[in-house]
Structures are given as C-alpha cells and as structure tokens.
Design a protein around this motif. Structure first.
Motif, short mmCIF file in Angstrom:
data_model
loop_
_atom_site.label_atom_id
_atom_site.label_comp_id
_atom_site.label_asym_id
_atom_site.label_seq_id
_atom_site.Cartn_x
_atom_site.Cartn_y
_atom_site.Cartn_z
N ALA A 123 -45.83 28.44 -12.48
CA ALA A 123 -44.84 29.07 -13.34
C ALA A 123 -44.25 30.33 -12.71
O ALA A 123 -43.09 30.66 -12.94
N TYR A 124 -45.04 31.03 -11.90
CA TYR A 124 -44.60 32.30 -11.34
C TYR A 124 -44.15 32.19 -9.87
O TYR A 124 -43.69 33.17 -9.28
N LYS A 125 -44.30 31.03 -9.26
CA LYS A 125 -43.75 30.81 -7.92
C LYS A 125 -43.58 29.30 -7.73
O LYS A 125 -44.50 28.52 -7.98
N ASN A 126 -42.40 28.93 -7.26
CA ASN A 126 -42.04 27.51 -7.24
C ASN A 126 -41.08 27.24 -6.08
O ASN A 126 -39.87 27.34 -6.23
N TRP A 127 -41.66 26.95 -4.89
CA TRP A 127 -40.79 26.66 -3.76
C TRP A 127 -41.53 25.87 -2.69
O TRP A 127 -42.76 25.76 -2.71
N ALA A 128 -40.75 25.33 -1.77
CA ALA A 128 -41.29 24.60 -0.62
C ALA A 128 -40.60 25.11 0.63
O ALA A 128 -39.43 25.52 0.59
N TYR A 129 -41.33 25.12 1.74
CA TYR A 129 -40.74 25.40 3.04
C TYR A 129 -40.74 24.10 3.85
O TYR A 129 -41.65 23.28 3.70
N LYS A 130 -39.76 23.94 4.70
CA LYS A 130 -39.66 22.74 5.51
C LYS A 130 -40.92 22.60 6.37
O LYS A 130 -41.21 23.44 7.22
N SER A 131 -41.66 21.51 6.16
CA SER A 131 -42.97 21.38 6.78
C SER A 131 -43.18 20.07 7.52
O SER A 131 -44.30 19.80 7.97
N ASP A 132 -42.15 19.27 7.67
CA ASP A 132 -42.31 17.92 8.18
C ASP A 132 -43.11 17.87 9.49
O ASP A 132 -44.18 17.28 9.57
N TRP A 133 -42.57 18.50 10.54
CA TRP A 133 -43.24 18.55 11.84
C TRP A 133 -43.78 19.95 12.13
O TRP A 133 -44.10 20.27 13.28
N LEU A 134 -43.87 20.78 11.10
CA LEU A 134 -44.21 22.19 11.29
C LEU A 134 -45.52 22.37 12.06
O LEU A 134 -45.60 23.18 13.00
N SER A 163 -37.49 25.41 -5.15
CA SER A 163 -36.51 25.95 -4.21
C SER A 163 -36.89 25.53 -2.79
O SER A 163 -38.05 25.61 -2.39
N GLY A 164 -35.91 25.08 -2.03
CA GLY A 164 -36.17 24.65 -0.65
C GLY A 164 -36.63 23.21 -0.53
O GLY A 164 -36.81 22.72 0.59
N GLY A 165 -36.81 22.52 -1.64
CA GLY A 165 -37.29 21.15 -1.58
C GLY A 165 -36.36 20.21 -0.83
O GLY A 165 -36.80 19.23 -0.23
N ASP A 166 -35.07 20.51 -0.84
CA ASP A 166 -34.11 19.64 -0.16
C ASP A 166 -34.28 19.64 1.36
O ASP A 166 -33.77 18.74 2.04
N TYR A 167 -34.96 20.66 1.89
CA TYR A 167 -35.11 20.73 3.35
C TYR A 167 -36.07 19.67 3.89
O TYR A 167 -35.99 19.29 5.05
N ASP A 168 -37.01 19.22 3.07
CA ASP A 168 -37.97 18.20 3.52
C ASP A 168 -37.29 16.84 3.61
O ASP A 168 -36.42 16.50 2.80
#
Length: 424
Positions: A225-236, A336-341
């Motif tokens: 609830a207080y943080k909701n995001w993803a970073y691009k992690s595919d080949w990270l 947020s950022g989910g589209d990057y994956d």
C-alpha cells in the motif's frame, strides 16, 4: 539425487578455484526474522556459504528483539564456519541517531569470532544515515565525534563503510568514511543497468585509500500500500554479475538475502514476511538465482574477467502472468515501471560443450544452439501455458523440466519471478 550431486560439485569446484581474499556478502533484513531460531540462521548461513557468499550485512532496525536475533546469528555462524563473517548495518531510516545505543551494539558483537574485521578494525556499515549529524554541524563531524572516536578510545576502532547513496561520490569524500556501499543497482527507466557509477566509485575510492562495495541484485518488485513499483529486471542479474568481473570492486554486496517485500531475495522464504507481501512471495522460490552466482563469485575472487564454468546446468525465471493481465481484486493498482519488463521467459545455460537448448510455452517453441560457456536465451511467454525446458546433446535429451503455469488471469498484480534449475 541430481541436486545433491550438483551442490557437492559446486562446493568442491568453488573452493578449489578461489584463492584470493575478496569478499561477497549478502544484505540480510533482520526485521524479517522475528520467529527465527538459531537453526534458521544455520540453514541460511550454510546455503549462502555453499554458493560462495562470505557473510551477511545484518540490517538492524529499531525493534529491541532484533538484537537477540543478531546474537543468534553470531552463535549460528560460529557453529557453521569460522570463515563466514557478519557485520552490523544500521538502518538509519528507522533507527534514531542514538550514539550510546549504536556504540553499545558495536561493542557487544565486536569480539565475536565471526565478526568481520577490515584493516584491523571492526567493520561497520549503515543503510542511509547521511542526514544524521548527532547534534553537530555536518555528517562527518557528527559520526566521527559521536561514534567513531568514542569507539576507538574504548578499544574498538571501526572501519566505517556506510551506504550513503544520496551523496554519491561525496560519501567517499567525507573524512569519516573508510569505504562506501552503493545501492544503485536497479535501472529506473527502460534502459538496462550499466557499470558507469561502479567504475567511478571504484576509481575514486582507491585514489582516496578507501574501498568501494558494489551492489548486485536479481530483481525488484514491491506491491504494498505504501510502495508499489517495479524496476526492469529481465537480464539485470546476469548484467550485474558480468559487470562485477569488469569493475573488480573491493567487495560485493548482494541485495538481498531476504528482502521479501521487494522480491530481490535469494535465500529461502522463511521468517516473517512483510504484511501484504504474501500474495507475491509465497510459492516463489529464488534458489536458482543463488546457485547461478557461484561461477561469477569464484572468478571475481580470482580477479578473472570471465566466469568459471565448470559444471552444466540451466537456470530459468519468468513472471507468473503477463504485464497486461488485469487483476480481479487488486486494491493497490498497477506498479509504476511495470511496463519496462518484457513478457518473456528467460534462461541461462552453463555448458562445458555444445548442446541444444529448447524452450517451449504453448504453441511457441524454439531450439537454440548452446556453446561452451554462458548462454542466454529467451522466448515470448504464452499465458495459459506451462514453460518446458530441455537440453540435448547429439540428439539425446539429457534433462527436461516443466515450470509453473503462466496464468491467463490473476486476482492481484504479481511481477515477482518463478525461478528454477535444470540439472544435467
């Protein structure tokens, strides 16, 4: 049986190859260990040690009970291996800047047999703390006057390597620091992560007679609830592992062993999960990412620029649903950022000689020719299907495995990853 033989080979080959003294440690969230026993710590330490990890950075929060869990960790480490090191990493985002408390904890564990010492000093770190001045005019004067000097006067000199990431290179230019732990290891855009900062920090640290502790991480997804995001992690993870061989930092810190709330754990899912994370953590084992590190760790400690591939295995990972799946009950919203994956299935194959690698998902099936060394392959996911992985050599299938189904629908967003290992 294959897994037992694989782990035995991994440990034997790792210990036979590593001759240098560089360390790889994993950041450990003590706040997730409320129900832990000494036996839980022993299991984590054995798992970490078998992959070539040399210790834990114990992230300590403000709860009084966490001190006792840390005491258990030191007890467990002493019973497992004298080579496995521990050190305190004060989480200053939640801890008050209480100098007496911090000093007392350093003194309490300084002489434990598994405490990490660096340059004949007690190794101490932080998460944040660059805005804590302890009543003085600036951060260096504050930490030096309130923490470092009193401990040295009491016979506990510390090697101070905080994670003051907001200062960037300025953290190394502070007179109070002996080193710097960066947390800049996730891309914040659609671009892949690079090692530009790592090269800069390493050069700056060494020019100042200090050390640089570089971060690596396999993933990032949080859906609270207080943080909701993803970073691009595919080949990270694969990118960062190779970057560590290119940069050769003074130490590596894996982010993390057990931060379940942010999905970048490589240890067993145990302890107390952050409230709200159960939906995207339970059932998502990340053992494959831990095992996948070993050839890179061995090479890093030996100063090599390529991983030591001396066993064969396939490691895979993928998300449980498409990023376009619309959940039926989610109250938090799209991360947020989910589209990057990418909606793909990823696999890394370590080979000693050429082989055929086949990945199938629904009607999508591709066969790749793998060569000796590290092979990266991927295919598009097909929601509603279960991925299948197989490795063949000269027309003979050596091993195959089917992973969990990629669901066509979901109740909540889940950008965590299934991981698995195919032994052959």
């Amino acid at each position: 049986m294959k897994f037992i033989l694989f782990v035995a080979l991994l440990v034997m080959s790792f210990t036979s190859l590593v001759q240098a003294s560089k360390l790889v440690v994993a950041h450990f969230i003590v706040g997730n260990t409320y129900p832990y026993t000494v036996e839980n710590w022993e299991q984590d330490i054995k798992d970490a040690h078998s992959a070539g990890i040399d210790g834990f950075a114990l992230n300590l929060g403000s709860d009084a009970w966490q001190v006792e869990r840390i005491s258990d960790a030191y007890e467990a480490a002493a019973s497992v291996s004298s080579d496995f090191k521990l050190f305190l990493s004060f989480d200053m985002t939640v801890m008050p800047a209480n100098s007496d408390y911090i000093e007392g904890l350093v003194r309490r564990f300084a002489n434990s047999p598994n405490q990490l010492w660096w340059d004949n000093k007690v190794f101490v770190s932080t998460f944040s703390g660059e805005s804590d001045f302890f009543g003085y005019s600036d951060v260096s004067t504050g930490w030096n006057s309130a923490i470092k000097e009193p401990l040295e006067s009491a016979g506990y000199p510390i090697f101070f390597a905080p994670s003051w990431t907001s200062l960037g290179g300025g953290a190394l230019q502070q007179s109070v620091t002996d080193g710097f732990v960066s947390w800049n290891t996730w891309p914040t855009s659609s671009a892949d992560m690079n090692a530009n900062d790592d090269h800069y920090y390493k050069q700056l640290a060494n020019s100042l007679g200090k050390i640089y502790i570089a971060p690596i991480s396999p993933w990032f997804y949080t859906h609270l609830a207080y943080k909701n995001w993803a970073y691009k992690s595919d080949w990270l993870y694969m990118d960062r592992l190779q970057e560590m061989l290119d940069v050769q930092p003074d130490m590596i810190e894996v982010l993390t062993w057990n931060d379940f709330g942010e999905s970048h754990y490589i240890g067993k899912v145990q302890g107390a999960l952050p409230y709200g994370s159960e939906d995207y953590v339970q059932g998502f084992d990340h053992t494959a990412w831990r095992l996948m590190m070993a050839p890179y760790i061995a090479a890093y400690k030996d100063g090599a620029t390529k991983p030591y591939i001396n066993f064969e295995s396939l490691f895979y990972w993928y998300r449980p649903t498409s990023k376009y799946s619309v959940p039926t009950k989610d109250s938090v919203g799209y991360p947020s950022g989910g589209d990057y994956d990418e909606d793909k299935i990823f696999a890394v194959v370590y080979l000693l000689q050429s082989a055929e690698i086949t990945i199938s998902c629904g009607e999508n099936s591709q066969t790749f020719t793998g060569n000796a060394g590290v092979n990266r392959v991927s295919i598009n996911m097909v929601p509603g299907s279960s991925p299948r992985f197989s490795v063949s050599r000269q027309g003979n299938e050596m091993a195959s495995q089917t992973g969990p189904k990629i669901e066509g629908t979901t109740s909540v967003y889940n950008f965590n990853a299934y991981t698995g290992t195919l032994f052959f």
